[in-house]
Design a protein around this motif. Structure first.
Motif, short mmCIF file in Angstrom:
data_model
loop_
_atom_site.label_atom_id
_atom_site.label_comp_id
_atom_site.label_asym_id
_atom_site.label_seq_id
_atom_site.Cartn_x
_atom_site.Cartn_y
_atom_site.Cartn_z
N ILE A 60 -20.07 5.21 -28.55
CA ILE A 60 -18.80 5.19 -28.51
C ILE A 60 -18.24 3.71 -28.87
CG2 ILE A 60 -16.56 5.47 -27.45
CD1 ILE A 60 -18.12 8.01 -27.47
N LEU A 61 -17.44 3.41 -30.05
CA LEU A 61 -16.94 2.28 -30.39
C LEU A 61 -15.59 2.17 -29.54
CD1 LEU A 61 -17.13 -0.31 -32.42
CD2 LEU A 61 -15.49 1.16 -33.84
N GLU A 62 -15.72 1.04 -28.84
CA GLU A 62 -14.80 0.76 -27.95
C GLU A 62 -13.51 -0.25 -28.34
OE1 GLU A 62 -14.06 2.19 -24.92
OE2 GLU A 62 -15.98 3.20 -24.97
N ALA A 63 -13.98 -1.13 -29.40
CA ALA A 63 -13.20 -2.10 -30.00
C ALA A 63 -14.18 -2.85 -30.96
CB ALA A 63 -12.61 -2.95 -28.83
N ALA A 64 -13.46 -3.15 -32.29
CA ALA A 64 -14.19 -3.78 -33.22
C ALA A 64 -14.42 -5.39 -33.40
CB ALA A 64 -13.37 -3.49 -34.48
N GLY A 65 -13.64 -6.01 -32.39
CA GLY A 65 -13.94 -7.18 -32.18
C GLY A 65 -12.97 -8.27 -33.41
N LYS A 86 -19.25 -1.98 -41.91
CA LYS A 86 -20.58 -2.01 -42.50
C LYS A 86 -21.67 -1.38 -41.64
CE LYS A 86 -19.83 -6.00 -45.69
NZ LYS A 86 -20.09 -7.39 -46.24
N GLU A 87 -21.74 -1.97 -40.63
CA GLU A 87 -22.77 -1.17 -39.71
C GLU A 87 -22.33 0.30 -39.32
OE1 GLU A 87 -25.28 -2.31 -38.61
OE2 GLU A 87 -25.12 -4.29 -39.53
N VAL A 88 -21.13 0.77 -39.28
CA VAL A 88 -20.55 2.04 -39.18
C VAL A 88 -21.14 2.91 -40.30
CG1 VAL A 88 -18.98 4.03 -38.74
CG2 VAL A 88 -18.87 1.56 -37.48
N ARG A 89 -20.96 2.23 -41.50
CA ARG A 89 -21.60 2.90 -42.56
C ARG A 89 -23.01 2.97 -42.68
NH1 ARG A 89 -19.27 1.25 -48.19
NH2 ARG A 89 -20.07 3.28 -48.73
N ALA A 90 -23.70 1.82 -42.34
CA ALA A 90 -25.16 2.03 -42.26
C ALA A 90 -25.76 3.06 -41.39
CB ALA A 90 -25.73 0.60 -41.85
N LEU A 91 -24.98 3.32 -40.27
CA LEU A 91 -25.44 4.15 -39.27
C LEU A 91 -25.25 5.56 -39.39
CD1 LEU A 91 -24.65 2.12 -36.22
CD2 LEU A 91 -26.94 2.58 -36.71
N THR A 92 -24.30 6.00 -40.31
CA THR A 92 -23.30 7.14 -40.66
C THR A 92 -23.62 7.60 -42.03
OG1 THR A 92 -21.30 6.74 -40.75
CG2 THR A 92 -21.96 7.15 -38.62
N SER A 93 -23.34 8.69 -42.40
CA SER A 93 -23.24 8.98 -43.92
C SER A 93 -21.69 8.93 -44.45
CB SER A 93 -23.70 10.22 -44.15
OG SER A 93 -22.89 11.22 -43.48
N LEU A 94 -20.77 8.08 -43.63
CA LEU A 94 -19.44 8.04 -43.97
C LEU A 94 -19.19 7.17 -45.30
CD1 LEU A 94 -17.77 7.81 -40.36
CD2 LEU A 94 -18.09 9.59 -41.93
N GLY A 95 -18.18 7.48 -45.91
CA GLY A 95 -17.79 6.38 -47.00
C GLY A 95 -17.26 5.19 -46.61
N ASP A 139 -10.91 1.59 -37.05
CA ASP A 139 -9.62 1.64 -36.84
C ASP A 139 -9.12 2.27 -35.65
OD1 ASP A 139 -8.81 -0.37 -38.80
OD2 ASP A 139 -8.20 0.99 -40.23
N GLY A 140 -9.57 3.72 -35.61
CA GLY A 140 -9.40 4.51 -34.55
C GLY A 140 -10.06 4.23 -33.22
N ALA A 141 -10.64 2.92 -33.04
CA ALA A 141 -11.42 2.85 -31.71
C ALA A 141 -10.50 2.85 -30.44
CB ALA A 141 -11.93 1.33 -31.88
N PRO A 142 -10.68 3.18 -29.43
CA PRO A 142 -12.00 3.78 -29.05
C PRO A 142 -12.18 5.18 -29.76
CG PRO A 142 -10.61 4.02 -27.02
CD PRO A 142 -9.70 3.14 -28.25
N GLY A 143 -13.41 5.40 -29.96
CA GLY A 143 -14.06 6.61 -30.55
C GLY A 143 -15.54 6.67 -30.91
N PRO A 144 -15.95 7.83 -31.10
CA PRO A 144 -17.33 8.02 -31.37
C PRO A 144 -17.59 7.70 -32.57
CG PRO A 144 -16.45 10.09 -31.37
CD PRO A 144 -15.17 9.39 -31.00
N VAL A 145 -18.91 7.11 -32.69
CA VAL A 145 -19.54 6.48 -34.16
C VAL A 145 -20.68 7.64 -34.26
CG1 VAL A 145 -20.93 5.28 -35.29
CG2 VAL A 145 -19.19 4.22 -33.75
N LEU A 146 -21.50 7.86 -33.31
CA LEU A 146 -22.76 8.91 -33.55
C LEU A 146 -22.60 9.80 -32.28
CD1 LEU A 146 -25.44 6.52 -34.36
CD2 LEU A 146 -24.46 8.22 -35.73
N GLU A 147 -23.02 11.11 -32.53
CA GLU A 147 -22.74 12.00 -31.15
C GLU A 147 -24.11 12.93 -31.11
OE1 GLU A 147 -18.31 13.45 -30.42
OE2 GLU A 147 -19.10 13.85 -32.61
N GLY A 148 -24.45 13.20 -29.90
CA GLY A 148 -25.73 13.84 -29.62
C GLY A 148 -27.02 13.41 -30.40
N VAL A 149 -27.06 12.03 -30.38
CA VAL A 149 -28.36 11.63 -30.69
C VAL A 149 -29.20 11.09 -29.63
CG1 VAL A 149 -27.16 10.55 -32.83
CG2 VAL A 149 -27.27 8.93 -30.85
N ASN A 150 -30.56 10.88 -29.78
CA ASN A 150 -31.74 10.40 -28.83
C ASN A 150 -31.39 9.19 -28.37
OD1 ASN A 150 -33.07 8.76 -30.33
ND2 ASN A 150 -34.22 10.24 -30.93
#
Length: 127
Positions: free
Chosen positions: A64-69, A77-86, A95-106
């Motif tokens: 969960i991304l609480e704040a971008a800082g 850039k990190e969110v894009r690297a971790l996900t397949s998002l454009g 911009d929508g923080a707080p919100g999930p970046v990844l869900e259901g991962v190990n």
């Protein structure tokens, strides 16, 4: 087959043992290609002991991304690297923080993602 009401389903679940209920949840997950969330499994099992088991056996985490800082662009850039998002979708997540970046991962993936996002300046929690 007649459709059962929620109350009838609950009554049927109350008659199951924890082992039978566990087998039902596994079958349900297979048939519908989903993973039952821990709160649902705990509510269905209906016991403090079952709740303790769920916490100990947790193998699925949400990042969960609480704040971008201060370094918002680095976090995007990190969110894009971790996900397949454009770019647009990643910016919307930040911009929508707080919100999930990844869900259901190990756990390992979740901790690695948390470290990468924090290094970019974000505030992150694992749930």
């Amino acid at each position: 087959m007649a459709k059962l009401s929620s109350e009838e389903l609950i009554e049927a679940f109350k008659e199951l043992t924890l082992i039978e209920l566990s087998e039902f949840v596994k079958k349900f997950e297979e048939v519908f290609e989903v993973t039952a969330a821990a709160p649902v499994a705990v509510a269905a099992a209906g016991g403090a002991a079952a709740a303790a088991e769920e916490v100990e056996e947790k193998d699925s985490f949400d990042v969960i991304l609480e704040a971008a800082g201060e370094k918002k662009i680095q976090v995007i850039k990190e969110v894009r690297a971790l996900t397949s998002l454009g770019l647009g979708e990643a910016k919307a997540v930040v911009d929508g923080a707080p919100g999930p970046v990844l869900e259901g991962v190990n756990k390992e993936t979740a901790e690695k993602a948390k470290a990468q996002l924090e290094e970019a300046g974000a505030t992150v929690t694992l749930k």
